[in-house]
Design a protein around this motif. Sequence first.
Motif, PDB file in Angstrom:
ATOM      1  N   GLU A 161     -17.113   0.779  -1.083  1.00  0.00           N
ATOM      2  CA  GLU A 161     -18.331   1.278  -0.432  1.00  0.00           C
ATOM      3  C   GLU A 161     -19.588   0.515  -0.863  1.00  0.00           C
ATOM      4  O   GLU A 161     -20.405   0.155  -0.001  1.00  0.00           O
ATOM      5  N   PRO A 162     -19.747   0.230  -2.171  1.00  0.00           N
ATOM      6  CA  PRO A 162     -20.934  -0.555  -2.557  1.00  0.00           C
ATOM      7  C   PRO A 162     -20.974  -1.925  -1.882  1.00  0.00           C
ATOM      8  O   PRO A 162     -22.042  -2.378  -1.461  1.00  0.00           O
ATOM      9  N   ALA A 163     -19.828  -2.595  -1.747  1.00  0.00           N
ATOM     10  CA  ALA A 163     -19.811  -3.917  -1.097  1.00  0.00           C
ATOM     11  C   ALA A 163     -20.236  -3.793   0.366  1.00  0.00           C
ATOM     12  O   ALA A 163     -21.069  -4.562   0.843  1.00  0.00           O
ATOM     13  N   LEU A 164     -19.685  -2.825   1.061  1.00  0.00           N
ATOM     14  CA  LEU A 164     -20.033  -2.645   2.478  1.00  0.00           C
ATOM     15  C   LEU A 164     -21.516  -2.331   2.626  1.00  0.00           C
ATOM     16  O   LEU A 164     -22.174  -2.818   3.543  1.00  0.00           O
ATOM     17  N   GLU A 165     -22.026  -1.524   1.683  1.00  0.00           N
ATOM     18  CA  GLU A 165     -23.463  -1.200   1.736  1.00  0.00           C
ATOM     19  C   GLU A 165     -24.340  -2.431   1.506  1.00  0.00           C
ATOM     20  O   GLU A 165     -25.423  -2.531   2.063  1.00  0.00           O
ATOM     21  N   PRO A 201     -16.430 -12.789   0.861  1.00  0.00           N
ATOM     22  CA  PRO A 201     -15.952 -11.414   0.911  1.00  0.00           C
ATOM     23  C   PRO A 201     -15.728 -10.823  -0.482  1.00  0.00           C
ATOM     24  O   PRO A 201     -15.497 -11.574  -1.442  1.00  0.00           O
ATOM     25  N   GLN A 202     -15.820  -9.523  -0.589  1.00  0.00           N
ATOM     26  CA  GLN A 202     -15.369  -8.817  -1.786  1.00  0.00           C
ATOM     27  C   GLN A 202     -13.852  -8.696  -1.649  1.00  0.00           C
ATOM     28  O   GLN A 202     -13.352  -8.189  -0.652  1.00  0.00           O
ATOM     29  N   VAL A 203     -13.137  -9.185  -2.662  1.00  0.00           N
ATOM     30  CA  VAL A 203     -11.676  -9.169  -2.597  1.00  0.00           C
ATOM     31  C   VAL A 203     -11.144  -8.198  -3.634  1.00  0.00           C
ATOM     32  O   VAL A 203     -11.570  -8.231  -4.792  1.00  0.00           O
ATOM     33  N   THR A 204     -10.235  -7.339  -3.223  1.00  0.00           N
ATOM     34  CA  THR A 204      -9.705  -6.368  -4.175  1.00  0.00           C
ATOM     35  C   THR A 204      -8.291  -5.965  -3.777  1.00  0.00           C
ATOM     36  O   THR A 204      -7.784  -6.397  -2.748  1.00  0.00           O
ATOM     37  N   ARG A 205      -7.655  -5.174  -4.628  1.00  0.00           N
ATOM     38  CA  ARG A 205      -6.274  -4.800  -4.336  1.00  0.00           C
ATOM     39  C   ARG A 205      -5.926  -3.423  -4.888  1.00  0.00           C
ATOM     40  O   ARG A 205      -6.618  -2.892  -5.757  1.00  0.00           O
ATOM     41  N   GLU A 206      -4.845  -2.895  -4.349  1.00  0.00           N
ATOM     42  CA  GLU A 206      -4.335  -1.592  -4.761  1.00  0.00           C
ATOM     43  C   GLU A 206      -2.890  -1.702  -5.223  1.00  0.00           C
ATOM     44  O   GLU A 206      -2.160  -2.528  -4.688  1.00  0.00           O
ATOM     45  N   PRO A 207      -2.401  -0.828  -6.086  1.00  0.00           N
ATOM     46  CA  PRO A 207      -3.260  -0.012  -6.943  1.00  0.00           C
ATOM     47  C   PRO A 207      -3.915  -0.929  -7.960  1.00  0.00           C
ATOM     48  O   PRO A 207      -3.366  -1.950  -8.310  1.00  0.00           O
ATOM     49  N   GLN A 247     -21.416  -6.873   2.563  1.00  0.00           N
ATOM     50  CA  GLN A 247     -20.343  -7.827   2.246  1.00  0.00           C
ATOM     51  C   GLN A 247     -19.019  -7.329   2.855  1.00  0.00           C
ATOM     52  O   GLN A 247     -18.670  -6.154   2.678  1.00  0.00           O
ATOM     53  N   HIS A 248     -18.307  -8.226   3.540  1.00  0.00           N
ATOM     54  CA  HIS A 248     -16.987  -7.844   4.044  1.00  0.00           C
ATOM     55  C   HIS A 248     -16.049  -7.592   2.862  1.00  0.00           C
ATOM     56  O   HIS A 248     -16.172  -8.225   1.814  1.00  0.00           O
ATOM     57  N   VAL A 249     -15.094  -6.694   3.055  1.00  0.00           N
ATOM     58  CA  VAL A 249     -14.121  -6.381   2.006  1.00  0.00           C
ATOM     59  C   VAL A 249     -12.722  -6.739   2.497  1.00  0.00           C
ATOM     60  O   VAL A 249     -12.327  -6.325   3.594  1.00  0.00           O
ATOM     61  N   LEU A 250     -12.002  -7.531   1.688  1.00  0.00           N
ATOM     62  CA  LEU A 250     -10.576  -7.771   1.947  1.00  0.00           C
ATOM     63  C   LEU A 250      -9.796  -7.033   0.875  1.00  0.00           C
ATOM     64  O   LEU A 250      -9.961  -7.305  -0.319  1.00  0.00           O
ATOM     65  N   CYS A 251      -8.962  -6.102   1.282  1.00  0.00           N
ATOM     66  CA  CYS A 251      -8.236  -5.275   0.310  1.00  0.00           C
ATOM     67  C   CYS A 251      -6.734  -5.375   0.547  1.00  0.00           C
ATOM     68  O   CYS A 251      -6.254  -5.192   1.664  1.00  0.00           O
ATOM     69  N   ASP A 252      -6.006  -5.693  -0.527  1.00  0.00           N
ATOM     70  CA  ASP A 252      -4.547  -5.801  -0.507  1.00  0.00           C
ATOM     71  C   ASP A 252      -3.986  -4.386  -0.656  1.00  0.00           C
ATOM     72  O   ASP A 252      -4.013  -3.827  -1.750  1.00  0.00           O
TER      73      ASP A 252
END
Length: 215
Positions: free
Chosen positions: A83-87, A34-40, A90-95
Amino acid sequence: MQAEFVTFEGLDGSGKSTHMRRATEWLQAAGVAPQVTREPGGTAIGRAIRDVFLDPRWGEVDGRVETLLIFASRRQLLAEVIEPALERGQHVLCDRFTDSTLVYQGAGRGVDREVILQVDKLATGGRRPDRTLLFDLPPELAQSRGQSLKRASRPRGIDRLDSENLEFYRRVREAYLELAREESDRFILIDSSGEIADTERQVRAALADLVPESP
Ligand SMILES: Nc1ncnc2c1ncn2[C@@H]1O[C@H](COP(=O)(O)OP(=O)(O)OP(=O)(O)O)[C@@H](O)[C@H]1O
Ligand SMILES: [Mg+2]
């Protein structure tokens, strides 16, 4: 299956980061990256905004200012990472994502929900995750877990949001649970009050269909 945009939500100290890390390792072992990312944060400018956002020097910051800052970071994250990952498939996990703003700036700080939704429309077009894991536990417990963690990793002090009182976190928790009731198809409630292993079992069940081999 379509790539999914999955968010982890919950109070500070509810276990989002712990279980993002564990879920990522588990998915990777199963051949899903998965693409892993977080906010902010999550992008270069997003990290700069995060630093401004959490800096205790500003004292009392207007709730709408917080909202605008957070959606500036969110817009960039969506355009540059999510959006690029989903395109790519790739699944995205976002904190954290927009739900955090609805409950922290909205229910917590009293920013008008309509104002948040207007800014959201401008920044993300009202984009919502495909599924959201809500880590739920009493705020007292979240606070004690979060604080022991922060004392260990950042002994020099607490950031601005840590000093909010318990009443604030009670409102935030209730608002999360209300969102989960309103959008019961999107939200999966995770009871995070027990042992890590017990919470992890629930997380794996909530994500099981992202693993191709699973039924
Ligand atoms: N069931 C559980 N699930 C997750 N973490 C737990 C659990 N029980 C105890 N913990 C401890 O609670 C802490 C949770 O912190 P974590 O950083 O994962 O929360 P967070 O939701 O990411 O907080 P923040 O919003 O402040 O980043 C960790 O130190 C973890 O070891
Ligand atoms: Mg975290």
